[in-house]
Design an enzyme around this catalytic site. Structure first.
Site, PDB file in Angstrom:
ATOM      1  N   GLU A  94       0.820  -1.210   0.000  1.00 48.94           N
ATOM      2  CA  GLU A  94       0.000   0.000   0.000  1.00 48.94           C
ATOM      3  C   GLU A  94       0.857   1.264   0.000  1.00 48.94           C
ATOM      4  OE1 GLU A  94      -3.684  -1.325   2.835  1.00 48.94           O
ATOM      5  OE2 GLU A  94      -1.717  -1.262   3.742  1.00 48.94           O
ATOM      6  N   GLY A 143     -12.182  -4.387   5.618  1.00 49.32           N
ATOM      7  CA  GLY A 143     -13.261  -5.288   5.242  1.00 49.32           C
ATOM      8  C   GLY A 143     -14.601  -4.585   5.467  1.00 49.32           C
ATOM      9  N   MET A 175      -7.340  -3.203  11.271  1.00 48.29           N
ATOM     10  CA  MET A 175      -6.559  -3.650  12.416  1.00 48.29           C
ATOM     11  C   MET A 175      -5.649  -2.575  13.032  1.00 48.29           C
ATOM     12  SD  MET A 175      -5.756  -7.473  10.914  1.00 48.29           S
ATOM     13  CE  MET A 175      -4.920  -8.085  12.360  1.00 48.29           C
ATOM     14  N   GLU A 176      -5.775  -1.329  12.596  1.00 48.46           N
ATOM     15  CA  GLU A 176      -4.844  -0.310  13.111  1.00 48.46           C
ATOM     16  C   GLU A 176      -5.476   1.059  13.449  1.00 48.46           C
ATOM     17  OE1 GLU A 176      -4.323  -1.668   9.964  1.00 48.46           O
ATOM     18  OE2 GLU A 176      -2.994  -3.287  10.585  1.00 48.46           O
ATOM     19  N   ASP A 236     -12.439  -6.178   0.742  1.00 46.48           N
ATOM     20  CA  ASP A 236     -13.137  -7.471   0.873  1.00 46.48           C
ATOM     21  C   ASP A 236     -14.406  -7.264   1.702  1.00 46.48           C
ATOM     22  OD1 ASP A 236     -10.653  -7.449   2.968  1.00 46.48           O
ATOM     23  OD2 ASP A 236     -12.451  -8.272   3.891  1.00 46.48           O
TER      24      ASP A 236
HETATM   25  N1  ADE Z   1      -8.375  -5.288   6.496  1.00 44.75           N
HETATM   26  C1  ADE Z   1      -8.821  -5.576   5.267  1.00 44.75           C
HETATM   27  N2  ADE Z   1      -9.738  -6.570   5.303  1.00 44.75           N
HETATM   28  C2  ADE Z   1      -9.881  -6.901   6.605  1.00 44.75           C
HETATM   29  C3  ADE Z   1     -10.659  -7.868   7.278  1.00 44.75           C
HETATM   30  N3  ADE Z   1     -11.480  -8.692   6.613  1.00 44.75           N
HETATM   31  N4  ADE Z   1     -10.547  -7.951   8.636  1.00 44.75           N
HETATM   32  C4  ADE Z   1      -9.690  -7.126   9.298  1.00 44.75           C
HETATM   33  N5  ADE Z   1      -8.927  -6.219   8.706  1.00 44.75           N
HETATM   34  C5  ADE Z   1      -9.015  -6.090   7.366  1.00 44.75           C
END
Ligand code: ADE
Length: 238
Positions: A7, A73, A183-184, A207
């Site tokens: 990224e 996500g 996650m951040e 996703d």
């Molecule tokens: N970052 C991108 N897709 C994710 C997902 N499915 N879960 C957690 N972090 C993500």
């Protein structure tokens, strides 16, 4: 700041007069993008990596604000792969010190949600709208069938990759307003709130945070994520 090299490499390439510094295994690239002095860094995955990196940016480099770009996500059913989310409020969905304090509350801040300043929201909105207006639809056609949209709202972060409908439903049962999961972001926002500096968290949907996530995530990261990060940064720092 971004979590993954795929990224952020393109953003590093944008900077001129670069100097490199290494702290705790991460390389910090100090330079200029369009006359703005910047420090670019890949944090790695998860809340602790993001917090260490954000603290170093503030303490060691004295940055006046942090911009995080990356992928997420989708949690809200209206979101499609390729859409962009600007975090208005950030929450750590895995924070739980019950029965001592309420679930999700961050003890040091005495709050559950960390809010983005109005100024940052406004600048990010203008930047992302410009990116989406000029998006190369041919490039993303394998990932999304419709024109990507901007969403502004709540983002949840935690040390979990979401890959099941069950995880998604569980999160929505606690936070019906959540747009996406990553996650951040909420870790960076906690550090910024504690140091009292502004932050901007911008996430592209890679996703649907369900059983198809591992495949979709990897393909998106490899082919598209870099493009969004570079274009957003160019727009924000012009
Ligand atoms: N970052 C991108 N897709 C994710 C997902 N499915 N879960 C957690 N972090 C993500």
């Amino acid at each position: 700041m971004g979590a993954m090299p795929e990224e952020i490499k393109g953003v590093i390439d944008l900077a001129t007069d670069k100097k490199e510094f290494v702290f705790a295994g991460r390389t910090y690239y100090q330079g200029y993008i369009n006359n703005t002095k910047v420090v670019i860094v890949i944090s790695g995955w998860g809340k602790v990596s993001a917090a260490v990196t954000a603290s170093t940016l503030i303490q060691t480099f004295g940055v006046s604000e942090i911009i995080f770009t990356g992928v997420a996500g989708a949690i809200h059913p209206a979101l499609r792969i390729g859409d962009v989310v600007i975090g208005k409020r950030l929450v750590q969905h895995d924070m739980d010190a019950r029965p001592l304090i309420p679930q999700f509350q961050i003890y040091s801040l005495q709050k559950i949600f960390m809010e983005t300043h109005k100024d940052q929201l406004q600048k990010a909105t203008t930047a992302v709208n410009n990116v989406l207006e000029h998006l190369d639809l041919e490039m993303i056609k394998d990932f999304c069938s419709q024109q990507p949209k901007l969403h502004i709202g709540d983002i949840a972060s935690g040390d979990q990759f979401f890959s099941s409908q069950k995880q998604k439903e569980n999160l929505l049962s606690h936070f019906p307003t959540i747009l996406c999961v990553e996650m951040e972001g909420a870790s960076v926002s906690q550090v910024c709130c504690e140091y009292d500096i502004p932050f901007t968290i911008i996430r592209t949907i890679s996703d649907q945070a369900d059983e198809s996530s591992p495949t979709d995530f990897l393909a998106f990261i490899e082919h598209v994520a870099k493009y969004y990060a570079v274009e957003v940064v160019k727009q924000l720092l012009q």
